[in-house]
Design a protein around this motif. Structure first.
Motif, PDB file in Angstrom:
ATOM      1  N   TRP A  96      10.319  32.801 -33.504  1.00 32.33           N
ATOM      2  CA  TRP A  96      11.422  32.244 -32.936  1.00 32.33           C
ATOM      3  C   TRP A  96      12.327  33.492 -32.472  1.00 32.33           C
ATOM      4  CZ3 TRP A  96      12.710  28.393 -37.514  1.00 32.33           C
ATOM      5  CH2 TRP A  96      11.962  27.123 -37.139  1.00 32.33           C
ATOM      6  N   ALA A  97      12.505  34.531 -33.377  1.00 33.76           N
ATOM      7  CA  ALA A  97      13.502  35.569 -33.060  1.00 33.76           C
ATOM      8  C   ALA A  97      12.836  36.285 -32.114  1.00 33.76           C
ATOM      9  CB  ALA A  97      13.420  36.456 -34.464  1.00 33.76           C
ATOM     10  N   ALA A  98      11.732  36.447 -31.477  1.00 32.26           N
ATOM     11  CA  ALA A  98      11.251  37.143 -30.552  1.00 32.26           C
ATOM     12  C   ALA A  98      11.039  36.284 -29.177  1.00 32.26           C
ATOM     13  CB  ALA A  98       9.491  37.705 -30.874  1.00 32.26           C
ATOM     14  N   PRO A 103      12.691  26.465 -31.452  1.00 31.23           N
ATOM     15  CA  PRO A 103      12.628  25.425 -32.437  1.00 31.23           C
ATOM     16  C   PRO A 103      13.046  24.106 -31.895  1.00 31.23           C
ATOM     17  CG  PRO A 103      14.285  26.995 -32.738  1.00 31.23           C
ATOM     18  CD  PRO A 103      13.406  27.686 -31.813  1.00 31.23           C
ATOM     19  N   ARG A 104      12.905  22.932 -32.469  1.00 32.65           N
ATOM     20  CA  ARG A 104      13.416  21.651 -32.236  1.00 32.65           C
ATOM     21  C   ARG A 104      14.981  21.719 -32.499  1.00 32.65           C
ATOM     22  NH1 ARG A 104       9.684  17.823 -35.778  1.00 32.65           N
ATOM     23  NH2 ARG A 104      10.310  19.589 -37.180  1.00 32.65           N
ATOM     24  N   PRO A 105      15.512  20.935 -31.472  1.00 34.88           N
ATOM     25  CA  PRO A 105      17.104  20.817 -31.810  1.00 34.88           C
ATOM     26  C   PRO A 105      17.581  20.552 -33.112  1.00 34.88           C
ATOM     27  CG  PRO A 105      16.215  19.389 -29.836  1.00 34.88           C
ATOM     28  CD  PRO A 105      15.134  19.906 -30.426  1.00 34.88           C
ATOM     29  N   ALA A 106      16.943  19.840 -33.715  1.00 31.95           N
ATOM     30  CA  ALA A 106      17.597  19.761 -35.201  1.00 31.95           C
ATOM     31  C   ALA A 106      17.355  21.088 -36.068  1.00 31.95           C
ATOM     32  CB  ALA A 106      16.651  18.573 -35.925  1.00 31.95           C
ATOM     33  N   THR A 107      16.354  21.733 -35.663  1.00 36.26           N
ATOM     34  CA  THR A 107      16.112  22.928 -36.662  1.00 36.26           C
ATOM     35  C   THR A 107      17.151  24.195 -35.896  1.00 36.26           C
ATOM     36  OG1 THR A 107      13.575  22.502 -36.855  1.00 36.26           O
ATOM     37  CG2 THR A 107      14.325  24.820 -37.179  1.00 36.26           C
TER      38      THR A 107
END
Length: 206
Positions: free
Chosen positions: A86-88, A93-97
């Motif tokens: 995710w950072a890269a 991620p999914r919207p909720a995440t």
């Protein structure tokens, strides 16, 4: 309305409005509002829904102490490998995440700003200039009509030298110290002192 101070508060109905509180409570709320503004104004501006905003939050959470814990407490259960992706920007991620990541970021930033109380004190002290305090008097609507004061008004003035102690009292949960500080602040009102021991709202120009 009586202006003899807190001992007579509510005798004529002023406590009929739950928004009428002791000035120390109003001051604590005003400090919390000022702290929240400081957290937001110094935080990441890009929304978490953008790649830039998500990346900035992930970098903060991965490089700042307590970031992993903040993610867990916000309900993010992804593996370290997924968090790195995710950072890269390699995975999304999914919207909720994303919402949970945003919550983790702001919670961690708020905790770190509060832990560094020196910065908050500096923000309020403004190199000795202090911060402007706006005092809204109690709502007199529930007060017995013949006890109301027509001359109560919003008071606004610059306050200096109390902010270090006020921040320490807020972070330490010292209600009695906040009461002392409020007494010091309204002492400048001279004969109107008693009329502003209780308030409906306090605003801080910080």
């Amino acid at each position: 309305m009586s202006t003899d101070g807190w001992k007579n508060f509510g005798r004529y109905g002023a406590d009929g409005d739950p928004g009428n509180v002791h000035g120390s409570i109003g001051l604590a709320r005003a400090l919390e509002d000022a702290l929240e503004r400081m957290v937001i104004e110094g935080g990441i501006k890009s929304p978490v829904t953008t790649r830039r905003g998500l990346g900035a939050r992930m970098r903060y959470l991965r490089t700042t102490r307590g970031g992993a814990r903040a993610l867990r407490e916000a309900g993010v259960t992804a593996t370290p490998a997924t968090v790195r992706a995710w950072a890269a920007g390699k995975q999304t991620p999914r919207p909720a995440t994303r919402e949970a990541i945003d919550t983790a970021y702001w919670n961690l930033r708020a905790a770190n700003v509060l832990a560094n109380s020196g910065a908050f004190k500096q923000h309020l002290n403004r190199a000795g200039r202090g911060s402007r305090v706006e005092i809204h008097p109690v709502n007199q609507q529930p007060v017995d009509e013949n006890r109301r004061r027509d001359n109560l008004r919003v008071r606004s003035f610059q306050v200096r030298y109390v902010w270090d102690d006020a921040v320490d009292a807020l972070t330490g949960g010292d209600a009695s110290k906040l009461e002392e500080i409020w007494d010091d602040i309204i002492a400048d009102l001279d004969s109107d002192y008693g009329a502003y021991q209780y308030v409906s709202h306090i605003g801080l120009g910080a």
